[in-house]
Write a protein that holds these residues in place. Structure first.
Motif, PDB file in Angstrom:
ATOM      1  N   ARG A 203      20.706 159.831 -35.881  1.00  0.00           N
ATOM      2  CA  ARG A 203      21.142 158.550 -36.421  1.00  0.00           C
ATOM      3  C   ARG A 203      19.945 157.684 -36.806  1.00  0.00           C
ATOM      4  O   ARG A 203      19.939 157.034 -37.872  1.00  0.00           O
ATOM      5  N   ALA A 204      18.894 157.691 -35.958  1.00  0.00           N
ATOM      6  CA  ALA A 204      17.701 156.898 -36.262  1.00  0.00           C
ATOM      7  C   ALA A 204      16.982 157.441 -37.497  1.00  0.00           C
ATOM      8  O   ALA A 204      16.505 156.682 -38.350  1.00  0.00           O
ATOM      9  N   GLN A 205      16.911 158.783 -37.623  1.00  0.00           N
ATOM     10  CA  GLN A 205      16.278 159.367 -38.798  1.00  0.00           C
ATOM     11  C   GLN A 205      17.061 159.047 -40.066  1.00  0.00           C
ATOM     12  O   GLN A 205      16.471 158.772 -41.119  1.00  0.00           O
ATOM     13  N   LYS A 206      18.376 159.063 -39.958  1.00  0.00           N
ATOM     14  CA  LYS A 206      19.192 158.730 -41.131  1.00  0.00           C
ATOM     15  C   LYS A 206      18.990 157.279 -41.545  1.00  0.00           C
ATOM     16  O   LYS A 206      18.874 156.973 -42.743  1.00  0.00           O
ATOM     17  N   ALA A 220      22.628 144.319 -37.580  1.00  0.00           N
ATOM     18  CA  ALA A 220      21.355 143.714 -37.208  1.00  0.00           C
ATOM     19  C   ALA A 220      20.252 144.745 -37.245  1.00  0.00           C
ATOM     20  O   ALA A 220      20.461 145.920 -36.972  1.00  0.00           O
ATOM     21  N   THR A 221      19.040 144.307 -37.601  1.00  0.00           N
ATOM     22  CA  THR A 221      17.861 145.170 -37.630  1.00  0.00           C
ATOM     23  C   THR A 221      16.798 144.583 -36.726  1.00  0.00           C
ATOM     24  O   THR A 221      16.847 143.389 -36.380  1.00  0.00           O
ATOM     25  N   GLU A 222      15.827 145.409 -36.384  1.00  0.00           N
ATOM     26  CA  GLU A 222      14.776 144.988 -35.467  1.00  0.00           C
ATOM     27  C   GLU A 222      13.648 144.307 -36.235  1.00  0.00           C
ATOM     28  O   GLU A 222      13.226 144.787 -37.295  1.00  0.00           O
ATOM     29  N   LEU A 223      13.164 143.184 -35.688  1.00  0.00           N
ATOM     30  CA  LEU A 223      12.037 142.477 -36.284  1.00  0.00           C
ATOM     31  C   LEU A 223      10.757 143.055 -35.717  1.00  0.00           C
ATOM     32  O   LEU A 223      10.513 143.004 -34.516  1.00  0.00           O
ATOM     33  N   ARG A 224       9.904 143.642 -36.599  1.00  0.00           N
ATOM     34  CA  ARG A 224       8.676 144.281 -36.172  1.00  0.00           C
ATOM     35  C   ARG A 224       7.498 143.710 -36.917  1.00  0.00           C
ATOM     36  O   ARG A 224       7.611 143.346 -38.101  1.00  0.00           O
ATOM     37  N   ARG A 225       6.357 143.651 -36.250  1.00  0.00           N
ATOM     38  CA  ARG A 225       5.108 143.260 -36.905  1.00  0.00           C
ATOM     39  C   ARG A 225       4.413 144.520 -37.387  1.00  0.00           C
ATOM     40  O   ARG A 225       4.218 145.465 -36.630  1.00  0.00           O
ATOM     41  N   ARG A 284       7.984 153.080 -41.831  1.00  0.00           N
ATOM     42  CA  ARG A 284       7.272 153.068 -40.561  1.00  0.00           C
ATOM     43  C   ARG A 284       8.269 153.221 -39.411  1.00  0.00           C
ATOM     44  O   ARG A 284       9.295 152.550 -39.390  1.00  0.00           O
ATOM     45  N   LYS A 285       7.946 154.064 -38.437  1.00  0.00           N
ATOM     46  CA  LYS A 285       8.851 154.354 -37.329  1.00  0.00           C
ATOM     47  C   LYS A 285       8.678 153.324 -36.231  1.00  0.00           C
ATOM     48  O   LYS A 285       7.601 152.748 -36.047  1.00  0.00           O
ATOM     49  N   SER A 286       9.747 153.115 -35.484  1.00  0.00           N
ATOM     50  CA  SER A 286       9.694 152.172 -34.367  1.00  0.00           C
ATOM     51  C   SER A 286       8.951 152.808 -33.194  1.00  0.00           C
ATOM     52  O   SER A 286       8.714 154.023 -33.156  1.00  0.00           O
ATOM     53  N   LYS A 287       8.584 151.992 -32.239  1.00  0.00           N
ATOM     54  CA  LYS A 287       7.869 152.479 -31.063  1.00  0.00           C
ATOM     55  C   LYS A 287       8.720 153.451 -30.242  1.00  0.00           C
ATOM     56  O   LYS A 287       8.221 154.404 -29.661  1.00  0.00           O
ATOM     57  N   LEU A 291       7.604 157.182 -29.302  1.00  0.00           N
ATOM     58  CA  LEU A 291       7.532 157.663 -27.924  1.00  0.00           C
ATOM     59  C   LEU A 291       8.401 158.902 -27.721  1.00  0.00           C
ATOM     60  O   LEU A 291       8.017 159.841 -27.018  1.00  0.00           O
ATOM     61  N   MET A 292       9.586 158.898 -28.339  1.00  0.00           N
ATOM     62  CA  MET A 292      10.468 160.069 -28.204  1.00  0.00           C
ATOM     63  C   MET A 292       9.836 161.303 -28.837  1.00  0.00           C
ATOM     64  O   MET A 292       9.875 162.405 -28.268  1.00  0.00           O
ATOM     65  N   GLU A 293       9.235 161.136 -30.035  1.00  0.00           N
ATOM     66  CA  GLU A 293       8.591 162.273 -30.679  1.00  0.00           C
ATOM     67  C   GLU A 293       7.392 162.758 -29.877  1.00  0.00           C
ATOM     68  O   GLU A 293       7.147 163.965 -29.764  1.00  0.00           O
ATOM     69  N   LYS A 294       6.637 161.821 -29.309  1.00  0.00           N
ATOM     70  CA  LYS A 294       5.489 162.205 -28.512  1.00  0.00           C
ATOM     71  C   LYS A 294       5.911 162.983 -27.267  1.00  0.00           C
ATOM     72  O   LYS A 294       5.301 164.003 -26.906  1.00  0.00           O
ATOM     73  N   ALA A 295       6.988 162.490 -26.595  1.00  0.00           N
ATOM     74  CA  ALA A 295       7.471 163.194 -25.402  1.00  0.00           C
ATOM     75  C   ALA A 295       7.970 164.595 -25.759  1.00  0.00           C
ATOM     76  O   ALA A 295       7.726 165.573 -25.042  1.00  0.00           O
TER      77      ALA A 295
END
Length: 429
Positions: A203-206, A220-225, A284-287, A291-295
């Motif tokens: 779902r996140a990739q889509k 709603a979407t996430e506000l990121r710097r 750009r991917k969220s944190k 983290l999920m991809e790194k794990a």
């Protein structure tokens, strides 16, 4: 003479004790030698080949059995049998096994006795389940089945097969069933969690692909710097005030002196649209996703490393193994010490009880888990070749804690699978 004596005809007439004459009465043939002989025959055991298990009827001769096979009742029973023959045979087999073990438990609970003797005692009951209705054709096959399932200790001698009942603790059996049920529930829960996590990733990739195409996802979407290392600045349109542009210019001058560009939170539609569109188009991917991809990559890398360290051969001199080859007969499920390894996959095993030396393939051997405090040798995995002491055993996870001895890992405790180590015949220097 009474009327009964007058009407009496044929050999079925008997003496009327009241009138001292021969009279025909109902049931007159009950005490005849033929009737008595028939009742004596019916009491004893008859030939097994003339017994019908489906109808539970015993015939005394071949002619009677043939007449029974042609009867309507037997044909109805055979129609029922034809609908599900496998289940009916399994039912008779289960009942035969249960009643046989019940008799053995009552008559010979702690004795080593010939299987044929127990079977003869069991069939004395004329209402027992006959063996010809079960899946075992001979008593030998049934005795071997009891040995394979661990219900009896089976021995083959010159005088035949001998069996000894194996007593099991009912509480341990109940705990084992509960443990197996709990493990199945845990596996189902882990599978459900894995599916949910996979669905969230998809779902996140889509949504990320949708963001990259210029379309905003609903909700709603996430506000990121985008630039976390730079301070947040503000830039307002000209003409909206005098103090605001001067403050923005002052901040911009300070940023230029430090050699960094301020990150803008609000820009004009004309000037800021390009940079904003660039950030969205970059995908750009969220944190959380990072983290999920790194794990996932770390887990895959660790699994690949461990797989490379696991070899397909594990035999080593000095370890204790158990023989699983049924074709070896008397050596089946007995322990021995590996003396020498031949071509990595075969070992010369010295049996502990007889001292015989066999050459057995590793596929027909398994490792032996000693009691806590015993010495072990790691035969597989990243710690292959290390020696240690068994500290504890986790029977639920089929793992054991081993404290390594010697080398750079001296004193380190690791958890290993049962097949990754084996009891070792040796001492630490």
């Amino acid at each position: 003479m009474c009327q009964a004596a007058v009407a009496a005809t044929g050999p079925a007439a008997r003496r009327c004790h009241r009138h001292r004459c021969r009279a025909f009465l109902p049931g007159a043939d009950f005490l005849t030698p033929k009737a008595i002989g028939n009742r004596i025959k019916a009491k004893g055991l008859q030939k097994l080949r003339w017994y019908c298990q489906m109808c539970e009827k015993q015939c005394r001769d071949e002619n009677g059995f043939k007449c029974h096979l042609s009867s309507e009742g037997h044909k109805r029973q055979m129609e029922i049998f034809g609908q599900n023959p496998h289940r009916i045979v399994e039912g008779y087999s289960e009942e035969f096994e249960k009643t046989f073990l019940d008799h053995l438990k009552q008559a010979h609970p702690f004795s080593r006795i010939a299987a044929n003797v127990v079977y003869n005692e069991y069939i004395n009951d004329r209402y027992h389940v006959h063996m010809n209705s079960t899946k075992w054709l001979t008593l030998t096959e049934f005795v071997k089945h009891l040995g394979r399932t661990g219900q009896c200790k089976v021995e083959e001698t010159e005088k035949g097969w001998f069996i000894t009942l194996v007593h099991r603790d009912e509480m341990e059996e109940i705990e084992g069933k509960k443990r197996a049920k709990r493990e199945r529930a845990e596996q189902v829960e882990e599978e459900r969690q894995r599916r949910m996590l996979q669905e969230q990733i998809e779902r996140a990739q889509k949504m990320a692909r949708t963001d990259g195409g210029g379309e905003q996802p609903p909700g709603a979407t996430e506000l990121r710097r985008e630039e976390l290392e730079q301070p947040l600045g503000f830039q307002l349109a000209a003409g909206r005030g005098a103090a605001a542009p001067s403050a923005a210019a002052h901040d911009g001058q300070q940023q230029r002196e430090r050699g960094a560009r301020p990150a803008l939170a609000f820009e004009e539609e004309g000037g800021g649209g390009a940079s904003a569109g660039k950030g969205a188009a970059g995908g750009r991917k969220s944190k959380i996703e990072e983290l999920m991809e790194k794990a996932a990559s770390d887990a895959a890398r660790a699994a690949a490393t461990e797989q490379q360290q696991r070899l397909d051969y594990w035999l080593a001199p000095g370890i204790v193994v158990k023989v699983l080859a049924k074709k070896l007969g008397d050596y089946y499920k007995k322990k021995g010490v590996v003396l020498r390894v031949v071509e990595r996959y075969r070992g010369e095993v010295e049996m502990s009880d007889s001292g015989d030396v066999l050459q057995v393939d590793q596929a027909e051997l398994e490792t032996v888990v000693p009691q806590p405090g015993g010495t072990v040798l790691v035969v597989s995995g990243p710690h292959r070749g290390a020696r240690g002491t068994l500290v504890g055993i986790d029977t639920k996870k089929f793992k054991a804690e081993v404290k390594l001895r010697g080398g750079a890992q001296d004193g380190r405790s690791v958890w290993l699978e049962y097949e990754d180590f084996s009891r070792w015949q040796g001492t630490f220097k």
